[in-house]
Motif scaffolding. Sequence first.
Motif, short mmCIF file in Angstrom:
data_model
loop_
_atom_site.label_atom_id
_atom_site.label_comp_id
_atom_site.label_asym_id
_atom_site.label_seq_id
_atom_site.Cartn_x
_atom_site.Cartn_y
_atom_site.Cartn_z
N THR A 197 -49.84 74.86 -37.01
CA THR A 197 -49.97 73.70 -36.14
C THR A 197 -50.10 74.13 -34.68
O THR A 197 -50.91 73.61 -33.92
CB THR A 197 -48.76 72.77 -36.30
N GLY A 198 -49.29 75.10 -34.28
CA GLY A 198 -49.35 75.56 -32.90
C GLY A 198 -50.67 76.23 -32.56
O GLY A 198 -51.27 75.94 -31.52
N LEU A 199 -51.13 77.13 -33.44
CA LEU A 199 -52.39 77.82 -33.16
C LEU A 199 -53.57 76.85 -33.16
O LEU A 199 -54.40 76.88 -32.26
CB LEU A 199 -52.61 78.92 -34.20
N ALA A 200 -53.61 75.98 -34.17
CA ALA A 200 -54.71 75.02 -34.24
C ALA A 200 -54.64 74.01 -33.11
O ALA A 200 -55.65 73.66 -32.49
CB ALA A 200 -54.69 74.30 -35.59
N PHE A 203 -56.06 75.10 -29.67
CA PHE A 203 -57.50 75.01 -29.44
C PHE A 203 -57.90 73.61 -28.95
O PHE A 203 -58.95 73.45 -28.34
CB PHE A 203 -58.27 75.36 -30.71
N VAL A 204 -57.08 72.62 -29.27
CA VAL A 204 -57.35 71.27 -28.78
C VAL A 204 -56.77 71.10 -27.39
O VAL A 204 -57.46 70.70 -26.45
CB VAL A 204 -56.77 70.22 -29.75
N SER A 205 -55.47 71.41 -27.23
CA SER A 205 -54.82 71.36 -25.93
C SER A 205 -53.54 72.18 -26.00
O SER A 205 -52.55 71.74 -26.60
CB SER A 205 -54.50 69.92 -25.52
N ALA A 206 -53.56 73.36 -25.41
CA ALA A 206 -52.38 74.21 -25.43
C ALA A 206 -51.24 73.59 -24.64
O ALA A 206 -50.06 73.73 -25.00
CB ALA A 206 -52.73 75.59 -24.87
N THR A 207 -51.57 72.89 -23.58
CA THR A 207 -50.53 72.25 -22.77
C THR A 207 -49.83 71.15 -23.57
O THR A 207 -48.60 71.07 -23.59
CB THR A 207 -51.15 71.65 -21.50
N SER A 212 -45.30 69.28 -27.11
CA SER A 212 -44.87 68.77 -28.42
C SER A 212 -43.85 69.70 -29.06
O SER A 212 -42.84 69.24 -29.62
CB SER A 212 -46.09 68.61 -29.35
N MET A 213 -44.10 71.01 -29.01
CA MET A 213 -43.15 71.96 -29.58
C MET A 213 -41.84 71.95 -28.80
O MET A 213 -40.77 72.17 -29.38
CB MET A 213 -43.75 73.36 -29.59
N ALA A 230 -45.40 77.40 -29.90
CA ALA A 230 -45.90 77.23 -28.53
C ALA A 230 -46.56 78.50 -28.03
O ALA A 230 -47.58 78.45 -27.31
CB ALA A 230 -44.74 76.83 -27.61
N LEU A 231 -46.03 79.65 -28.41
CA LEU A 231 -46.65 80.91 -27.99
C LEU A 231 -48.03 81.09 -28.62
O LEU A 231 -48.97 81.55 -27.96
CB LEU A 231 -45.74 82.08 -28.37
N LEU A 232 -48.16 80.70 -29.87
CA LEU A 232 -49.47 80.80 -30.52
C LEU A 232 -50.46 79.80 -29.91
O LEU A 232 -51.66 80.06 -29.89
CB LEU A 232 -49.33 80.56 -32.02
#
Length: 416
Positions: A197-200, A203-207, A212-213, A230-232
């Motif tokens: 979930t974090g890695l995918a 790609f949409v919005s790391a911020t 969220s995490m 969050a790191l991924l």
Amino acid sequence: MAWDQIEPFLVAVAIGLLLGLERERSHSRKLPAGSRSFALLSLVGAVAAGFGQWAVAIGLAGTSALMVAAYVGSSDDDPGTTTAVAAVTAYMLGALAYTRPDVAVALAVIVAGLLVSKTRIHRFAREIVSEVELEDAIKFLAVAFVILPLLPDRALGPYGVLNPAKVWLLVVLLTGIGWVGYIGVRALGPERGLLITGLAGGFVSATATTASMSRLSRTAVGVRAPLASALLANLATFVQLLLVIGLVDRDILRRLWLPVIASAVVLIGVAAFVYWGARRAQPDHTEGDDAAPPPASRPFTLRPALILAAVLTFTLLVGRWGGEVFGPQGTVAAAFAAGLADAHAGSVAAASLAAAGDISVETALIAIGAALGSNLVVKTVLAFTAGGRRFGTRFIAAMAAPAVVFAIALSAVILK
């Protein structure tokens, strides 16, 4: 007879045998055409191509009529049309083998793969793909293959910063990356949980994913698993940065890839250490695997990409104006400001200015570093705000090593 004269016919026979054998092995009942029939049809296609296009057309009509007759008279039950269509395809591939045997073989392998994957494709279409995902797929194809070719590929607007085709290509790239992340979650399943979930989501919005995490860390899931997620998400920022910079200016990419890869490797190591600690601390817990949401409510998210394109265009305008009025410092300041909203907007804007010759490559690299730095500041604030001091402290500690490695490597590249 020379080899180049007989090669097309041998390739045609091989193609027919490949498709025919697959058809025979996948069906227990009698088929309208078997492996020998397929081989002969491909060979006839190659022979017809030797006479000319008119012979290929006549042969295609005859093959189609023969398959229709065999299909109608093969059984009272519906035998399926795939074999008949595959037979016609074998004929056409045989004709193609006469002039382009390499292309014909490649297409034959693809066709055979489609035929073998019948069960998987049917399951994917009936059980995995939803109506919403199919609708979004059509929208994405329209964005990529209908709208993009219609846009003019020339500089417009003040300072010539608006190129509709290039801006929309960035939109296509970002939405496509979002698709990859979404499909990754669907393909690997929820058991991969927060990491996927974090890695995918990155790609949409790391911020947004970091926020969220951070909120999730306040629940019973704990801190370590959301922190690794969050790191991924920030790892996705580095990957996406290389992709969009490569699209804009390959010269900058050649200077930037080493700092990005070095910091990304460090970030992967830190995330692995954090997540390994989470699994060791909670061996009987799935880290929220069963409840991990997908990175976006829908696979096709056009609005974030449009917002980024708008921010990019505005940043390009401000950067061009700042560079003209204040010199290189104006471009760096504009990239830093853009990074508060999105790291890629300021980075791509600086790379675009360098590609146009308005600023130097070194100034563009400094601006990219400024954009990533300001964006990290925003993520850190969100980590403290949404996740509390415990999550925020660990987030900034985990991001410190990759940030320092990136800064040192980037400085070495600039000063080289």
